[in-house]
Write a protein that holds these residues in place. Structure first.
Motif, PDB file in Angstrom:
ATOM      1  N   THR A  96      -0.071  -6.253   1.682  1.00 23.12           N
ATOM      2  CA  THR A  96      -0.533  -4.886   1.931  1.00 23.12           C
ATOM      3  C   THR A  96       0.448  -4.136   2.815  1.00 23.12           C
ATOM      4  O   THR A  96       0.848  -3.007   2.512  1.00 23.12           O
ATOM      5  N   CYS A  97       0.854  -4.774   3.906  1.00 23.01           N
ATOM      6  CA  CYS A  97       1.774  -4.126   4.847  1.00 23.01           C
ATOM      7  C   CYS A  97       3.125  -3.842   4.199  1.00 23.01           C
ATOM      8  O   CYS A  97       3.647  -2.720   4.269  1.00 23.01           O
ATOM      9  N   VAL A  98       3.696  -4.858   3.576  1.00 22.31           N
ATOM     10  CA  VAL A  98       5.032  -4.727   2.980  1.00 22.31           C
ATOM     11  C   VAL A  98       5.034  -3.670   1.884  1.00 22.31           C
ATOM     12  O   VAL A  98       5.934  -2.815   1.817  1.00 22.31           O
ATOM     13  N   PHE A  99       4.037  -3.715   1.014  1.00 24.14           N
ATOM     14  CA  PHE A  99       3.992  -2.787  -0.113  1.00 24.14           C
ATOM     15  C   PHE A  99       3.969  -1.338   0.366  1.00 24.14           C
ATOM     16  O   PHE A  99       4.741  -0.503  -0.132  1.00 24.14           O
ATOM     17  N   TRP A 100       3.126  -1.037   1.341  1.00 23.43           N
ATOM     18  CA  TRP A 100       2.989   0.358   1.757  1.00 23.43           C
ATOM     19  C   TRP A 100       4.135   0.825   2.634  1.00 23.43           C
ATOM     20  O   TRP A 100       4.441   2.015   2.689  1.00 23.43           O
ATOM     21  N   MET A 101       4.824  -0.083   3.310  1.00 23.99           N
ATOM     22  CA  MET A 101       6.033   0.322   4.028  1.00 23.99           C
ATOM     23  C   MET A 101       7.112   0.756   3.030  1.00 23.99           C
ATOM     24  O   MET A 101       7.821   1.736   3.253  1.00 23.99           O
ATOM     25  N   ILE A 102       7.218   0.006   1.926  1.00 19.77           N
ATOM     26  CA  ILE A 102       8.221   0.357   0.919  1.00 19.77           C
ATOM     27  C   ILE A 102       7.848   1.649   0.211  1.00 19.77           C
ATOM     28  O   ILE A 102       8.728   2.425  -0.184  1.00 19.77           O
ATOM     29  N   VAL A 103       6.558   1.898   0.028  1.00 20.45           N
ATOM     30  CA  VAL A 103       6.124   3.165  -0.572  1.00 20.45           C
ATOM     31  C   VAL A 103       6.637   4.343   0.245  1.00 20.45           C
ATOM     32  O   VAL A 103       6.983   5.400  -0.301  1.00 20.45           O
ATOM     33  N   LEU A 196       6.810  -9.330  -4.078  1.00 27.41           N
ATOM     34  CA  LEU A 196       8.207  -9.516  -4.486  1.00 27.41           C
ATOM     35  C   LEU A 196       8.813  -8.209  -4.995  1.00 27.41           C
ATOM     36  O   LEU A 196       9.991  -7.911  -4.729  1.00 27.41           O
ATOM     37  N   LEU A 197       8.030  -7.437  -5.737  1.00 26.67           N
ATOM     38  CA  LEU A 197       8.507  -6.154  -6.232  1.00 26.67           C
ATOM     39  C   LEU A 197       8.828  -5.211  -5.081  1.00 26.67           C
ATOM     40  O   LEU A 197       9.873  -4.532  -5.085  1.00 26.67           O
ATOM     41  N   ALA A 198       7.946  -5.180  -4.078  1.00 26.30           N
ATOM     42  CA  ALA A 198       8.178  -4.321  -2.921  1.00 26.30           C
ATOM     43  C   ALA A 198       9.441  -4.751  -2.175  1.00 26.30           C
ATOM     44  O   ALA A 198      10.257  -3.902  -1.776  1.00 26.30           O
ATOM     45  N   LEU A 199       9.620  -6.051  -1.986  1.00 25.05           N
ATOM     46  CA  LEU A 199      10.816  -6.541  -1.299  1.00 25.05           C
ATOM     47  C   LEU A 199      12.080  -6.203  -2.074  1.00 25.05           C
ATOM     48  O   LEU A 199      13.106  -5.840  -1.479  1.00 25.05           O
ATOM     49  N   ALA A 200      12.025  -6.327  -3.391  1.00 20.77           N
ATOM     50  CA  ALA A 200      13.189  -6.020  -4.217  1.00 20.77           C
ATOM     51  C   ALA A 200      13.559  -4.547  -4.109  1.00 20.77           C
ATOM     52  O   ALA A 200      14.736  -4.195  -3.923  1.00 20.77           O
ATOM     53  N   VAL A 201      12.566  -3.679  -4.215  1.00 20.88           N
ATOM     54  CA  VAL A 201      12.818  -2.236  -4.112  1.00 20.88           C
ATOM     55  C   VAL A 201      13.336  -1.890  -2.717  1.00 20.88           C
ATOM     56  O   VAL A 201      14.296  -1.121  -2.558  1.00 20.88           O
ATOM     57  N   GLY A 202      12.714  -2.461  -1.689  1.00 17.00           N
ATOM     58  CA  GLY A 202      13.156  -2.196  -0.323  1.00 17.00           C
ATOM     59  C   GLY A 202      14.581  -2.647  -0.079  1.00 17.00           C
ATOM     60  O   GLY A 202      15.361  -1.960   0.589  1.00 17.00           O
ATOM     61  N   THR A 203      14.944  -3.800  -0.634  1.00 18.44           N
ATOM     62  CA  THR A 203      16.302  -4.311  -0.472  1.00 18.44           C
ATOM     63  C   THR A 203      17.322  -3.409  -1.159  1.00 18.44           C
ATOM     64  O   THR A 203      18.381  -3.104  -0.592  1.00 18.44           O
ATOM     65  N   VAL A 204      17.000  -2.966  -2.360  1.00 19.26           N
ATOM     66  CA  VAL A 204      17.904  -2.070  -3.091  1.00 19.26           C
ATOM     67  C   VAL A 204      18.080  -0.753  -2.340  1.00 19.26           C
ATOM     68  O   VAL A 204      19.203  -0.260  -2.176  1.00 19.26           O
ATOM     69  N   LEU A 205      16.973  -0.174  -1.889  1.00 16.82           N
ATOM     70  CA  LEU A 205      17.053   1.099  -1.178  1.00 16.82           C
ATOM     71  C   LEU A 205      17.844   0.962   0.121  1.00 16.82           C
ATOM     72  O   LEU A 205      18.603   1.858   0.499  1.00 16.82           O
ATOM     73  N   THR A 206      17.666  -0.165   0.805  1.00 14.74           N
ATOM     74  CA  THR A 206      18.375  -0.355   2.073  1.00 14.74           C
ATOM     75  C   THR A 206      19.867  -0.566   1.858  1.00 14.74           C
ATOM     76  O   THR A 206      20.703   0.061   2.530  1.00 14.74           O
TER      77      THR A 206
END
Length: 217
Positions: A96-103, A196-206
């Protein structure tokens, strides 16, 4: 009912804190152009992202625990269904935390403004909470079909947490059902996919946007 509402409110608080803290910190660094200095420093982009996430998870955890304690004070009772409930609840909360931070990231990267992070980004949590029937706690309040509701990234973890922390009862009487609460391993697997999807998107954006300055001025 009190226990279910406490958990729904607790996950909403976690969503709100993550969107606000993560978004506000990131927007402040972008607005003050600190990333021009960060790019020349030794720490990897992954350390930057994980550090921001860790601070968000810790603060969200404090908010969640305080909400649970308030629920207990007002008469709620909680109980684990078994030892496996512990990792599932922890997984649901962290995802929940990771997903919404990436949003929050695309909005902040586009706006690069602390006011947007302070006022507009947390509204995502409010809209998600209300639009999904208080994070799936009361499905009758949501305009979304109940079956679809269970699979949404804020309702799914909340309903999983409710199932594993609230003693069994007549879920229909308190508004949590129908549909039936997510109990099978496929729901836990979907939760892992969201994380995993949120982490992948966050990594790409960063790495591609923040540290290579692509796609934004």
């Amino acid at each position: 009912m009190i226990a279910s509402m406490a958990l729904g409110t607790g996950t909403f608080g976690a969503m709100y804190i993550c969107l606000y803290i993560f978004g506000y910190q990131l927007a402040g660094d972008l607005e003050d152009r600190r990333y021009e200095a960060y790019r020349s420093m030794p720490p990897a982009p992954s350390a930057d992202l994980s550090g921001r996430m860790l601070s968000g998870v810790v603060l969200a955890g404090v908010t969640f625990i305080l909400t649970i304690l308030a629920g207990v004070y007002t008469g709620a009772s909680f109980g684990l269904r078994g030892l496996m409930s512990i990792p599932i609840v922890l997984l649901a909360f962290v995802v929940t935390c990771v997903f919404w931070m990436i949003v929050a990231m695309p909005v902040i990267l586009y706006a690069q403004n602390e006011r947007v992070a302070e006022y507009a980004v947390p509204m995502i949590a409010i809209v998600g909470y209300i639009g999904t029937g208080l994070n799936g706690v009361n499905t009758e309040l949501s305009p979304i079909d109940g079956e679809i509701l269970t699979y949404l990234p804020n309702a799914l973890p909340t309903r999983l947490i409710i199932y594993h922390l609230v003693p069994g009862g007549d879920w229909a009487d308190i508004g949590v059902a129908p549909p039936a609460l997510p109990t099978g391993p496929e729901y836990v697997a979907l939760l892992v996919v969201y994380g995993l999807l949120a982490l992948a998107v966050g990594t790409v954006l960063t790495t591609r946007v923040l540290y290579r300055r692509e796609w934004w001025p």
